[in-house]
Write a protein that holds these residues in place. Structure first.
Motif, PDB file in Angstrom:
ATOM      1  N   TYR A   1     -57.590  46.976   9.103  1.00 23.04           N
ATOM      2  CA  TYR A   1     -57.019  47.959   8.174  1.00 23.04           C
ATOM      3  C   TYR A   1     -55.732  48.508   8.777  1.00 23.04           C
ATOM      4  CZ  TYR A   1     -60.538  49.934  11.282  1.00 23.04           C
ATOM      5  OH  TYR A   1     -61.338  50.180  12.371  1.00 23.04           O
ATOM      6  N   ILE A   2     -54.729  48.757   7.902  1.00 24.60           N
ATOM      7  CA  ILE A   2     -53.429  49.199   8.399  1.00 24.60           C
ATOM      8  C   ILE A   2     -53.459  50.678   8.795  1.00 24.60           C
ATOM      9  CG2 ILE A   2     -50.942  49.284   7.889  1.00 24.60           C
ATOM     10  CD1 ILE A   2     -52.162  46.439   8.002  1.00 24.60           C
ATOM     11  N   GLU A   3     -54.340  51.437   8.183  1.00 26.59           N
ATOM     12  CA  GLU A   3     -54.417  52.858   8.547  1.00 26.59           C
ATOM     13  C   GLU A   3     -55.343  53.047   9.741  1.00 26.59           C
ATOM     14  OE1 GLU A   3     -55.778  57.185   6.679  1.00 26.59           O
ATOM     15  OE2 GLU A   3     -56.946  55.396   6.330  1.00 26.59           O
TER      16      GLU A   3
ATOM     17  N   LEU B   1     -51.218  47.061  -5.265  1.00 29.77           N
ATOM     18  CA  LEU B   1     -51.733  47.832  -4.143  1.00 29.77           C
ATOM     19  C   LEU B   1     -53.228  47.994  -4.315  1.00 29.77           C
ATOM     20  CD1 LEU B   1     -51.347  51.525  -4.972  1.00 29.77           C
ATOM     21  CD2 LEU B   1     -49.799  49.917  -6.076  1.00 29.77           C
ATOM     22  N   GLN B   2     -53.916  47.983  -3.198  1.00 27.43           N
ATOM     23  CA  GLN B   2     -55.347  48.318  -3.242  1.00 27.43           C
ATOM     24  C   GLN B   2     -55.544  49.660  -2.552  1.00 27.43           C
ATOM     25  OE1 GLN B   2     -57.977  45.037  -2.165  1.00 27.43           O
ATOM     26  NE2 GLN B   2     -56.648  43.663  -3.317  1.00 27.43           N
ATOM     27  N   CYS B   3     -55.493  49.676  -1.227  1.00 30.04           N
ATOM     28  CA  CYS B   3     -55.663  50.973  -0.562  1.00 30.04           C
ATOM     29  C   CYS B   3     -54.388  51.788  -0.638  1.00 30.04           C
ATOM     30  CB  CYS B   3     -56.104  50.795   0.881  1.00 30.04           C
ATOM     31  SG  CYS B   3     -54.783  50.306   2.011  1.00 30.04           S
ATOM     32  N   GLY B   4     -53.245  51.120  -0.643  1.00 31.26           N
ATOM     33  CA  GLY B   4     -51.984  51.828  -0.815  1.00 31.26           C
ATOM     34  C   GLY B   4     -51.307  52.306   0.462  1.00 31.26           C
ATOM     35  N   ILE B   5     -51.876  52.017   1.632  1.00 30.49           N
ATOM     36  CA  ILE B   5     -51.261  52.534   2.867  1.00 30.49           C
ATOM     37  C   ILE B   5     -49.981  51.774   3.197  1.00 30.49           C
ATOM     38  CG2 ILE B   5     -52.530  51.057   4.532  1.00 30.49           C
ATOM     39  CD1 ILE B   5     -52.046  54.760   5.139  1.00 30.49           C
ATOM     40  N   CYS B   6     -49.913  50.499   2.829  1.00 30.11           N
ATOM     41  CA  CYS B   6     -48.731  49.691   3.119  1.00 30.11           C
ATOM     42  C   CYS B   6     -47.644  49.891   2.069  1.00 30.11           C
ATOM     43  CB  CYS B   6     -49.105  48.208   3.158  1.00 30.11           C
ATOM     44  SG  CYS B   6     -49.613  47.573   1.523  1.00 30.11           S
ATOM     45  N   THR B   7     -48.035  50.473   0.929  1.00 35.70           N
ATOM     46  CA  THR B   7     -47.175  50.480  -0.253  1.00 35.70           C
ATOM     47  C   THR B   7     -45.827  51.171  -0.037  1.00 35.70           C
ATOM     48  OG1 THR B   7     -49.227  50.484  -1.509  1.00 35.70           O
ATOM     49  CG2 THR B   7     -47.202  50.894  -2.743  1.00 35.70           C
TER      50      THR B   7
ATOM     51  N   LEU C   1     -46.976  44.455   6.957  1.00 31.48           N
ATOM     52  CA  LEU C   1     -48.348  43.969   6.845  1.00 31.48           C
ATOM     53  C   LEU C   1     -49.071  44.631   5.684  1.00 31.48           C
ATOM     54  CD1 LEU C   1     -49.582  43.966  10.543  1.00 31.48           C
ATOM     55  CD2 LEU C   1     -49.144  41.972   9.089  1.00 31.48           C
ATOM     56  N   CYS C   2     -49.799  43.810   4.947  1.00 32.58           N
ATOM     57  CA  CYS C   2     -50.764  44.331   3.985  1.00 32.58           C
ATOM     58  C   CYS C   2     -52.067  43.595   4.261  1.00 32.58           C
ATOM     59  CB  CYS C   2     -50.324  44.084   2.543  1.00 32.58           C
ATOM     60  SG  CYS C   2     -51.626  44.548   1.366  1.00 32.58           S
ATOM     61  N   ARG C   3     -53.141  44.335   4.480  1.00 29.23           N
ATOM     62  CA  ARG C   3     -54.407  43.681   4.787  1.00 29.23           C
ATOM     63  C   ARG C   3     -55.276  43.518   3.542  1.00 29.23           C
ATOM     64  NH1 ARG C   3     -56.341  40.126   8.548  1.00 29.23           N
ATOM     65  NH2 ARG C   3     -58.149  40.913   9.686  1.00 29.23           N
ATOM     66  N   CYS C   4     -54.918  44.223   2.457  1.00 27.29           N
ATOM     67  CA  CYS C   4     -55.827  44.237   1.304  1.00 27.29           C
ATOM     68  C   CYS C   4     -55.553  43.162   0.274  1.00 27.29           C
ATOM     69  CB  CYS C   4     -55.752  45.574   0.574  1.00 27.29           C
ATOM     70  SG  CYS C   4     -56.183  47.010   1.555  1.00 27.29           S
ATOM     71  N   THR C   5     -54.286  42.872  -0.005  1.00 28.10           N
ATOM     72  CA  THR C   5     -53.966  42.164  -1.250  1.00 28.10           C
ATOM     73  C   THR C   5     -53.737  40.677  -1.105  1.00 28.10           C
ATOM     74  OG1 THR C   5     -51.584  42.447  -0.960  1.00 28.10           O
ATOM     75  CG2 THR C   5     -52.762  44.221  -2.093  1.00 28.10           C
TER      76      THR C   5
END
Ligand code: FES
Ligand code: FES
Lengths: 763, 158, 81
Positions: A214-216, B99-105, B135-139
């Motif tokens: 996870y990035i966070e 976006l999924q979690c949105g932290i990379c957005t 980096l995006c880990r979700c999409t």
């Protein structure tokens, strides 16, 4: 129209559409508040001192110099946490033991891995906190360490826990070892089954531990008041679980701890347990200030849960025409420093996609000097199913059969007895295989040095406890509250289900995630359960609102409630016999709420049963550069049964994200340890996750075989997409090379070694 | 410790702040100015979650020191929408569910905007390589790439 | 009478029996009867297991009915990421 009728003729207003998510604007403008984004007045900075040793006894800890440093408000060590008796509770992935948990958040007798927390400080600024950490003197007696799973199982290996005697073997051994438990499942007679086989394959596989990535980074803010009541803000998949764990570790009443889930920047299972949270609470209690703690990326890698690395042996026997007669496997999974690897589900899933009469699976849960594993997307399943899928592929190759045909010959269907016991209900495995077979991707030509792989995967999915509340506002809009953090767009699907049931416009429903003080217990966002279980709670809550609305309409019209029906957002008399009344909209009724009995609301508290399993099949094409060993993914297709896709874009997103994680697992990701037992690749530069230029578009196909236990047919979709990916990529690489690697990750050095381009030592 | 006084322009406004030598631009933005839209994923320049525009150039805010900001101008995700009007990239990210979690957005949006300013008509490959630092880990990036290409197409028309 | 299938460690605790008949009309009764018949099994039953009744998996579903001709499988508790 009733839900059943809508399903019948596909006439949903919201379900199955692709609206913009309700929290979207906040997330594209930077307004959304994640774990590290909260600031409280008087807030201190908390930092953790971590072990530089993989295995050492802590002889003493002297914090006096740190405490004397101006700006330091509190220092905590093992002495600030009480001993916990061994007591197991259900956590995200499996049982956790509080005795281990308190040792994982703060080392007691020994440090068990590089990065294990030994002390923490709260200070006025980050720089003071960092200086304070340097002033803490820890005296270690360094012990021999062991990292690999096979090495950890060897007699004479350094033992992590002197009181660990392997469970599940008769008689219980009288010497301690790193094998925490052995378990076994199976049915039929594998010996007899292998006798019936025309061909038997036996292979051994190794996989490296990989991080959820996870990035966070983990983050929280704790504020403990002088009367012992506390507030905690944190990035988590389950704030009710955080509350339970922290209350237990700190000896608090659950009602004294209010936990708010921040927006969460990815979890994938890794944010189902606690690391910083109890430490921040104790620091805040001692410092009498709010304390914020945020991990660095290095800390995330060194001290939070990856999933297991493993060694897996698989034996399959089949007849000439491809019917599998017997299957056997031995799984050895790393648990990290404390017992509790996902080897149990690994065993249950290994052969679950197939209808096999004779099965035996043995699993070992093995501790070693690495961070304790945490759940990672279908915990346990990707590892064992990767190994089995590779052998299934080789079986097809040896028999001269198409790998999809071979799977179709053995595929589990409704009524098949699963390898782990019970019979399957309606499942969509065969549908994914048929779709793959006829997919243009599967039949497209390949170039030189290219290979195609296909693999399938299974995951259980779970249900569990969820609450939902719908409050109807005075103007007829609806406030929807659920207790499961939204990681990937679940606010959208929750609001869509509420709007569908109530018959109102989606933009009239405002979904929020309640904190633990606002809503009853909800199990975490994990196990692919939210759209199914919390969704079910939303539907029940909406049903209760409708009952209330009908009663109000009955009062307004002064007719019996049985004579009122709710249809497409309006109360109507059931027939003209009931009287001639103009339909009342939800807003009409809401406006008269005070006159008809007060506010209108519906609540649901359920333990959702009947989650249905997910099956998927992936197709992937790769090209291998035989000079550098680099593998390029050229084309990727994910086909999976979703039961019913509420918001298809977010279902596709799960499929694509799972595949991307699987590609990383297959090709690059691994923990690298030095001789000293310390992790060497603690940053994203060296722990190489897929970036945009590594991947092609990821095509998806959603199969819908409804789950009979959900009003719309939903089954979980979040975890299954990771499961087939490593098998598919591995087979593609192996077909391109014409040789089998049986090892992950298939990084350039390993690929070069496999084709004999470099020697063993260089790999 | 002695802090250093810095005057800089942030999202068009002149701001003054005190910062320690070791603090990065990202620390200043988040901890001093409370502009938390820029995220920290690694603090080592590898994830792009902290992407901002510094004097018109795309940088990782975690690799710039706060004290280097004297007299310079930074633009963050918080300045991307014009009043009520979302930037076409923001709009397309919402429509494409990019976006999924949105932290990379936020970081990806800032980086994509920088790309489209340089190159209004990028190919898929160009978008992928430009965003390789984010980096995006979700999409799995699929919907992100589509959203950027779609936004580029729309911006070329208008 | 419902037929209960055991495997792995639970099978060992039941003296090696793979299938047993248990008189029970719901999951709570089933767990109680098993605990009485096999006291060593009790800690496992209390820790929380999953019970599959005719293919449907229940966790903590005490009140779920079991029919006289039901097929029941006891499984480890399931979780997820
Ligand atoms: S935080 Fe700056 S690149 Fe990751
Ligand atoms: S949407 Fe979660 S990291 Fe990109």
């Amino acid at each position: 129209m009733s839900t059943a009728e809508k399903l019948e003729n596909g006439k949903f207003k919201w379900v199955g559409t692709r609206p913009v998510r309700p929290d979207g604007v906040d997330k594209v403008t930077g307004r959304a508040r994640f774990g590290a984004d909260l600031f409280l007045p008087g807030m201190l900075v908390g930092r953790v001192l971590r072990s530089p040793h993989a295995h050492a006894r802590i002889k003493s800890i002297d914090t006096s110099k740190a405490e004397a440093l101006p700006g330091v408000k509190a220092v905590v060590t093992r002495d600030d946490f009480k001993e916990m008796p061994s007591e197991s509770v259900a956590a995200g992935e499996m049982m956790i033991d509080y005795r281990d948990m308190t040792r994982n958040i703060m080392a007691r007798e020994k440090v068990l891995y590089d990065g294990h927390a030994v002390a923490a400080v709260a200070a006025a600024s980050a720089s003071v906190a960092r200086k304070a950490l340097k002033l803490i003197k820890v005296e270690y007696e360094v012990l021999p360490h062991v990292i690999g799973v096979i090495e950890a199982m060897e007699p004479g290996a350094p033992v992590l826990h002197e009181a660990m005697f392997t469970e599940g073997v008769e008689p219980t051994p009288d010497t301690p070892s790193n094998i925490a438990a052995r378990n076994e499942l199976g049915r039929g007679d594998v010996e007899a089954g292998f006798k019936k086989a025309d061909i038997i394959l036996e292979r051994t596989f190794d996989t490296a531990p990989v991080h959820q990535g996870y990035i966070e980074n983990h983050a929280c803010v704790a504020s403990v008041s002088e009367d012992g009541k506390a507030e905690l803000w944190c990035s988590t998949q389950g704030h009710y679980m955080v509350r339970a764990f922290c209350a237990k570790l700190l000896g608090m009443d659950i009602s004294d701890l209010r936990v708010t889930a921040s927006e969460i920047g990815g979890g994938f299972g890794g944010k189902t347990i606690v690391y910083l949270e109890p430490v921040a609470l104790v620091l805040s209690q001692k410092a009498h200030h709010p304390v914020k703690m945020v991990m660095t990326r290095e800390e995330v890698f060194r001290a939070t849960g990856p999933t297991s690395g493993a060694n897996v042996w698989v034996k399959l026997g089949a007849t000439k025409d491809g019917k599998i007669t017997a299957a056997e496997a031995v799984l050895k999974y790393q648990a990290g420093a404390f017992p509790g690897s996902p080897v149990g589900p690994g065993c249950m899933c290994a052969f679950a996609p197939y209808d096999i009469e004779n099965v035996k699976v043995v699993g070992y849960d093995v501790v070693s000097n690495r961070p304790k594993v945490a759940a990672y997307r279908a915990p346990g399943a990707p590892i064992s199913e990767y190994a089995v899928e590779c052998v299934v592929d080789e079986l097809a190759e040896k028999l001269g059969l198409d790998p999809i045909e071979l799977r179709l010959k053995n595929a589990a269907k409704e009524g098949t007895q699963a390898a782990y016991g019970p019979k399957f209900g309606p499942i969509g495995f065969v549908e994914t295989l048929e779709a793959a077979k006829s997919h243009p991707h599967y039949n497209a030509p390949l170039g030189p040095n290219q290979g195609r792989g296909v693999a399938s995967g299974f995951w259980f999915n779970i249900g569990g406890e969820s609450c939902a509340t719908i409050n109807i506002n005075e103007d007829g809009t609806a406030q929807l509250m659920v207790g499961t953090p939204d990681i990937g767009g679940s606010r959208a699907s929750m609001a869509m289900m509420a709007a569908e049931e109530l018959g109102i416009d989606l933009d009239k429903v405002n979904p929020v995630i309640g904190d633990t003080g606002s809503l009853g217990f909800s199990f975490l966002t994990g196990g692919s359960r939210v759209t199914f279980a919390t969704g079910k709670a939303v539907i029940v809550a909406a049903g209760n609102v409708i009952t209330d609305l009908r009663e109000r309409a009955a009062k307004i019209w002064d007719i019996p409630v049985d004579a009122v029906e709710w249809e497409d957002g309006f109360a109507r008399p059931t027939s003209s016999n009931a009287g001639e009344f103009d339909p009342l909209s939800l807003a009409d009724i809401a406006a008269m709420a005070a006159k008809t009995g007060g506010p209108i609301a519906g609540h649901a508290q359920i333990n959702a049963q009947g989650a249905a399993p997910g099956f998927g099949t992936h197709i992937v094409d790769v090209e291998v550069d035989k000079e550098t060993g680099r593998v390029t993914v050229l084309r990727y297709t994910v086909i999976q049964d979703a039961g019913k896709a509420i918001h298809p874009s977010y279902v596709e997103g799960q499929y694509q994200g799972g595949a991307a994680q699987g590609i990383g697992w297959a090709l690059n990701e691994e923990y690298v340890y030095g001789e000293d037992g310390r992790m060497q690749n603690t940053g994203f530069l060296d722990y190489r996750m897929p970036v945009a230029s590594d991947l092609p578009m990821i095509d998806t196909q959603i199969i819908e075989v409804p789950n009979p236990n959900h009003p719309y047919g939903v089954r979980g979709v979040g975890e299954t997409p990771l499961v087939p990916a490593m098998g598919a990529v591995a087979c593609a690489v192996e077909h391109a090379l014409g040789t089998r690697l049986n090892e992950l990750p298939m990084s350039p050095p390993r690929v070069l070694k496999a084709i004999g381009a470099i020697g063993e030592a260089q790999a | 410790m002695a802090k250093i006084h810095v005057t800089a322009t942030v999202n068009g406004d002149e701001v003054e702040f005190l910062c320690e030598l070791e603090e990065t631009l990202l620390d200043v933005l988040r901890d001093e100015l409370h502009l938390t839209g820029s995220k920290e994923g690694c603090a080592s320049g590898d994830c792009g979650a902290c992407s901002v525009m510094l004097d018109g150039r795309l940088v990782c805010a975690c690799l710039v020191l706060g004290v280097e900001m004297e007299g310079r101008s930074v633009e963050t995700i918080e300045a991307m929408a014009a009043g009520d009007e979302l930037h076409p990239l923001q709009q397309k990210f919402l429509e494409h569910a990019a976006l999924q979690c949105g932290i990379c957005t936020p970081g990806i949006l800032v980086a994509a905007k920088a790309l489209l300013e340089k190159k209004p008509d990028p190919t898929e490959t160009e978008v992928r390589f430009w965003l390789a630092g984010n980096l995006c880990r979700c999409t799995g990036y699929d919907k992100i790439i589509r959203a950027v290409l779609d936004a580029a197409a729309e911006m070329r028309v208008s | 009478m419902p037929r209960v299938f055991l495997s792995g460690n639970l099978k060992k605790l039941a003296g090696g029996a793979e299938e047993i008949d248990v008189e029970a009309a719901d999951i709570r009764q089933l767990l109680r009867v098993l605990g009485e018949r096999f006291p060593d099994m009790r800690p496992h039953l209390e820790q929380g297991i999953a019970v599959a009744v005719d293919g449907e998996i229940y966790q903590d579903g005490w009140l779920e009915p079991i029919a006289p001709d039901s097929e029941v499988h006891l499984l480890p508790r399931l979780g997820g990421g």
